[in-house]
Design a protein around this motif. Structure first.
Motif: not given
Length: 453
Positions: A58, A65, A222, A225-229
């Motif tokens: 990234p 996040g 991951r 920065a978790p997915r969906g947040t």
């Protein structure tokens, strides 16, 4: 007939030639005819194994996040900042001081030697993790390209062990029983022990793209920065503060809203645990008290004689002060009322004025940002308080009545002389301050009725 007889030799010669040539023609036909291939079972071709796609690192702005960390620090143009005269004059006495830690001096000297490699780099420091699986502190260094990051990675791996040395495991001594039971004549071979394996280093370094990560334990992108947040750069308060302080050398951001949210969750957890303990204590059976036998006579086993019971203890006179009823004239109906105790003391005007200004619930802002810039020989500190869309907040959190007003440009700096040592400019919202004071007075009256005074 004569002609037929004359042609017989010719006919016999032609027939002889035909019968002689026919085997040769048959062999040529057999040799020239292609043979049919033997039937074979079809073999399935092996499927190519798909190669996993390389993980895309990234960017620097999309690394964290929104609620991964509570405190965020960003240092821009590190190499130029380290060699600037303002920073050199500020850190010079600290380096020469004997009380400064040796690790701090070593780090500053190393940064000075690597100033060319870090000339246009950014360093991000994040701490106060919001999740237990994240490292307590995270440091990320951004370079202009992946090649520069790859060149800097081995230098960093050689330098970090000088600050954070890997602990050496201490071997466990043998027990006396093991030594006694061991054979004397047989040679004792060193057996590998699980505690003799080298301990892992207390740091983790990872290079991905143009970013180099440093933390005290392994971490993945991951988890940061978790997915969906939402990302931290997408947070409205963070984006506002970062855009406001886009050109400053050092940028600091504190997410106060997430800190208060974490504290509220902890308080709820403590209350639930306390309620569970109370329920368990209430359901626990109480032990029955053992009966105590009372006898009218006391028998001395040594004298073997019956002794009379002890005389009763005389009660002491009650010398505690008693409250007397005092008549009080009420202004409503003129009938005397009875009040117990002395009249309440008069309120202290100083205490009431203090409660008027400093009373009320403490209201913290959603976020606080600060920036430091070095301009020549001066150090400028700029702060920004972000209250969100709920309403205005106080500039000083523990003074709830001190509500800031709109931004203004004062004219007094154009009037004051150049040698002024102290100057303060304040913008206040008087209507909201008045309403806040009225609420504070109402709360004081309610508390006085409830608890007296």
């Amino acid at each position: 007939m004569s002609r037929l007889k004359n042609s017989k030799p010719l006919i016999s010669l032609v027939l002889a030639i035909v019968f002689a040539v026919s085997p040769l023609v048959a062999q040529q036909r057999r040799a020239g005819s292609p043979r049919k291939p033997a039937a074979q079972t079809p073999v399935a071709a092996p499927k190519p194994t798909p190669t996993p796609a390389p993980a895309v690192a990234p960017s620097f702005d999309a690394l964290l996040g929104a609620e991964s960390y509570r405190i965020y620090v960003e240092v821009r143009t590190v190499g130029q900042l380290v060699r600037s005269p303002a920073v050199t004059d500020l850190l010079g006495p600290l380096i020469k001081s004997a009380s400064s830690p040796s690790e701090f001096k070593t780090m500053l000297k190393w940064l000075n030697t690597q100033s060319d490699a870090l000339a246009s780099s950014r360093i991000m420091i994040a701490t106060w993790a919001g999740d237990a699986k994240l490292p307590v502190a995270l440091v990320a260094v951004e370079f202009a390209s992946a090649e520069e990051a790859a060149k800097f990675d081995p230098k960093l791996r050689r330098f970090v062990p000088t600050l954070l040395a890997t602990p050496t495991p201490t071997p466990t001594p043998k027990k006396p029983a093991d030594v006694a039971t061991a054979p004397v004549l047989a040679p004792v071979l060193p057996s590998p022990r699980p505690d003799s394996t080298p301990a892992p280093p207390p740091y983790f370094i990872k290079q991905a793209g143009n970013i180099v990560l440093i933390s005290e334990k392994p971490v993945s992108f991951r988890d940061l920065a978790p997915r969906g947040t939402p990302l931290l750069s997408e947070d409205q308060n963070f984006a506002t503060a970062r855009n406001r302080f886009a050109s400053e050398s050092i940028f600091v951001y504190v997410d106060v809203k997430s800190i208060e949210k974490e504290q509220v969750e902890q308080y709820k957890k403590y209350e639930e645990e306390a309620k569970k303990r109370e329920i368990e204590a209430a359901n626990r059976p109480t032990p029955e008290p053992t009966p105590i036998e009372t006898e009218a006579e006391i028998v001395d086993p040594a004298m073997d004689e019956t002794l009379p019971p002890p005389p009763p203890v005389e009660s002491l006179p009650d010398t505690s002060p008693r409250l007397e009823a005092m008549p009080v004239q009420t202004p409503d109906d003129g009938n005397p009322a009875v009040a117990i105790g002395p009249p309440p003391p008069a309120p202290d005007p100083v205490l009431s004025l203090y409660s008027l200004f400093f009373g009320g619930a403490t209201k913290w802002p959603e976020a606080v940002a600060a920036a430091i810039v070095f301009e020549g020989d001066s150090y400028v500190l700029r702060t920004l308080i972000l209250n969100g869309s709920d309403g205005k907040g106080g500039a000083i959190p523990f003074v709830s009545q001190f509500i800031s007003g709109p931004a203004l440009v004062p004219e007094s700096p154009n009037v004051f002389p150049d040698d002024s040592d102290f100057f303060v400019s304040v913008s206040l919202d008087y209507p909201q301050i008045y309403e806040s004071m009225l609420k504070a007075v109402a709360n004081m009256d309610e508390m006085a009725k409830r608890f007296g005074g």
